[in-house]
Structure formats: C-alpha cells, structure tokens
Design an enzyme around this catalytic site. Structure first.
Site, PDB file in Angstrom:
ATOM      1  N   ASP A  28      -7.617  28.067  28.607  1.00  0.00           N
ATOM      2  CA  ASP A  28      -7.573  28.662  29.944  1.00  0.00           C
ATOM      3  C   ASP A  28      -8.749  28.151  30.777  1.00  0.00           C
ATOM      4  O   ASP A  28      -9.874  28.026  30.286  1.00  0.00           O
ATOM      5  CB  ASP A  28      -7.631  30.195  29.837  1.00  0.00           C
ATOM      6  CG  ASP A  28      -7.180  30.874  31.121  1.00  0.00           C
ATOM      7  OD1 ASP A  28      -6.102  31.491  31.141  1.00  0.00           O
ATOM      8  OD2 ASP A  28      -7.926  30.778  32.136  1.00  0.00           O
ATOM      9  N   ILE A  29      -8.478  27.866  32.040  1.00  0.00           N
ATOM     10  CA  ILE A  29      -9.483  27.307  32.941  1.00  0.00           C
ATOM     11  C   ILE A  29     -10.560  28.336  33.316  1.00  0.00           C
ATOM     12  O   ILE A  29     -11.668  27.963  33.715  1.00  0.00           O
ATOM     13  CB  ILE A  29      -8.784  26.748  34.203  1.00  0.00           C
ATOM     14  CG1 ILE A  29      -9.604  25.653  34.860  1.00  0.00           C
ATOM     15  CG2 ILE A  29      -8.418  27.835  35.182  1.00  0.00           C
ATOM     16  CD1 ILE A  29      -8.815  24.879  35.927  1.00  0.00           C
ATOM     17  N   HIS A  98       3.769  32.766  29.377  1.00  0.00           N
ATOM     18  CA  HIS A  98       2.632  32.312  28.569  1.00  0.00           C
ATOM     19  C   HIS A  98       2.062  33.460  27.770  1.00  0.00           C
ATOM     20  O   HIS A  98       2.023  34.598  28.236  1.00  0.00           O
ATOM     21  CB  HIS A  98       1.538  31.683  29.448  1.00  0.00           C
ATOM     22  CG  HIS A  98       1.146  32.470  30.657  1.00  0.00           C
ATOM     23  ND1 HIS A  98       1.912  32.537  31.790  1.00  0.00           N
ATOM     24  CD2 HIS A  98       0.048  33.235  30.904  1.00  0.00           C
ATOM     25  CE1 HIS A  98       1.309  33.298  32.699  1.00  0.00           C
ATOM     26  NE2 HIS A  98       0.179  33.747  32.174  1.00  0.00           N
ATOM     27  N   HIS A 100      -1.421  34.687  26.266  1.00  0.00           N
ATOM     28  CA  HIS A 100      -2.875  34.511  26.231  1.00  0.00           C
ATOM     29  C   HIS A 100      -3.318  34.813  24.805  1.00  0.00           C
ATOM     30  O   HIS A 100      -3.032  35.900  24.288  1.00  0.00           O
ATOM     31  CB  HIS A 100      -3.578  35.516  27.151  1.00  0.00           C
ATOM     32  CG  HIS A 100      -3.301  35.375  28.607  1.00  0.00           C
ATOM     33  ND1 HIS A 100      -4.195  34.797  29.474  1.00  0.00           N
ATOM     34  CD2 HIS A 100      -2.249  35.776  29.367  1.00  0.00           C
ATOM     35  CE1 HIS A 100      -3.708  34.849  30.712  1.00  0.00           C
ATOM     36  NE2 HIS A 100      -2.530  35.441  30.674  1.00  0.00           N
TER      37      HIS A 100
HETATM   38  P1  AMP Z   1      -1.627  35.218  34.254  1.00  0.00           P
HETATM   39  O1  AMP Z   1      -2.574  35.789  35.266  1.00  0.00           O
HETATM   40  O2  AMP Z   1      -1.291  36.131  33.114  1.00  0.00           O
HETATM   41  O3  AMP Z   1      -0.397  34.653  34.926  1.00  0.00           O
HETATM   42  O4  AMP Z   1      -2.389  34.016  33.566  1.00  0.00           O
HETATM   43  C1  AMP Z   1      -2.508  32.777  34.162  1.00  0.00           C
HETATM   44  C2  AMP Z   1      -3.722  32.129  33.554  1.00  0.00           C
HETATM   45  O5  AMP Z   1      -3.658  30.742  33.855  1.00  0.00           O
HETATM   46  C3  AMP Z   1      -5.054  32.631  34.076  1.00  0.00           C
HETATM   47  O6  AMP Z   1      -5.818  33.152  33.001  1.00  0.00           O
HETATM   48  C4  AMP Z   1      -5.699  31.379  34.693  1.00  0.00           C
HETATM   49  O7  AMP Z   1      -7.085  31.320  34.486  1.00  0.00           O
HETATM   50  C5  AMP Z   1      -4.976  30.277  33.965  1.00  0.00           C
HETATM   51  N1  AMP Z   1      -4.903  29.009  34.673  1.00  0.00           N
HETATM   52  C6  AMP Z   1      -4.560  28.792  35.968  1.00  0.00           C
HETATM   53  N2  AMP Z   1      -4.571  27.481  36.255  1.00  0.00           N
HETATM   54  C7  AMP Z   1      -4.925  26.840  35.108  1.00  0.00           C
HETATM   55  C8  AMP Z   1      -5.101  25.480  34.745  1.00  0.00           C
HETATM   56  N3  AMP Z   1      -4.929  24.473  35.623  1.00  0.00           N
HETATM   57  N4  AMP Z   1      -5.480  25.188  33.489  1.00  0.00           N
HETATM   58  C9  AMP Z   1      -5.672  26.158  32.588  1.00  0.00           C
HETATM   59  N5  AMP Z   1      -5.480  27.488  32.852  1.00  0.00           N
HETATM   60  C10 AMP Z   1      -5.128  27.818  34.100  1.00  0.00           C
END
Ligand code: AMP
Length: 111
Positions: A28-29, A98, A100
């Site tokens: 995760d970013i 996804h 986590h």
């Molecule tokens: P959610 O809020 O459950 O939809 O989770 C989306 C997740 O994607 C969040 O934890 C973000 O930090 C992560 N995220 C968004 N863009 C990226 C990216 N380019 N690379 C890795 N993680 C990302």
C-alpha cells in the site's frame, strides 16, 4: 481502466509482494502499519458486494495468497488483519475488490 486494473496490468508501478495469473499483491502506498499489502484479483470486481457464486474459487485463492504472504513477511505467527472495505460508508476509495493485509504491530480495532 481503474487504478488497480492499471496496477495489475503493470501500467502503473507498484512494489509487488506476489503475483500469479489470477491475483496481484502489492504494498500500500500509504501504509497504516509496518506491514500493509493489498491483494487484488486481476479481473475487475467492484467490491465484495458484487462477488458471485462463480467467484468462490477466486476468493479462496485470495485468502490462500494472504496466508502465503503473511508467512513470508513474518506476521503469520503474531497475527494480522484482513479487511475489505465495501462502498462509501466503509471508506472504499478504489472501486476494485481488495484485501488489506495489515500487521507487524498490535492493532487497535479502529485501524
Ligand atoms: P480502500 O480505501 O479500502 O479502497 O483502500 C484503497 C487503498 O489503496 C488505500 O489504502 C490507499 O492507500 C491504496 N492506494 C491508492 N493508490 C495506490 C497506489 N498507486 N499504490 C498502492 N496503493 C495505493
């Protein structure tokens, strides 16, 4: 294409933890814990709410991948959390299913 479809396709870079023909896992970013990895299906599925009975095997595989990664990154023994946010009230910000995988510290219920 959605953000996670782009990541799965390799069009947007990510730090991969695992990939196969069905699933991609990447860091995760904006990590919420020392270990924070996202596990996604390559196929676009909006959320857990749009899974169908035909996805049973895929979902089982996503959990198998989570177990494998948890062992590899060293959180399997102490424990970890698997979360999937569904929709607006849960704060789902990317509309592509996804899991986590979060761990590496004692987790409070609100993180
Ligand atoms: P959610 O809020 O459950 O939809 O989770 C989306 C997740 O994607 C969040 O934890 C973000 O930090 C992560 N995220 C968004 N863009 C990226 C990216 N380019 N690379 C890795 N993680 C990302």
């Amino acid at each position: 294409m959605c953000l996670f479809c782009e990541i799965a396709a390799g069009n947007i870079p990510s730090k991969k933890a695992y990939e196969d023909e069905q699933v991609v896992a990447f860091y995760d970013i904006a990590p919420q814990a020392p270990v924070h990895i996202l596990i996604i299906p390559r196929r676009h599925i909006e959320s857990a709410q749009t899974l169908t009975d035909g996805d049973n095997e895929l979902l089982c595989h996503m959990f198998a991948v989570a177990r494998k990664i948890a062992a590899e990154v060293g959180v399997a023994e102490n424990g970890y959390r698997l979360i999937t946010n569904v929709g607006r009230d849960a704060g789902q910000s990317v509309p592509h299913l996804h899991l986590h995988l979060i761990g590496g510290k004692t987790l409070n219920w609100n993180n």
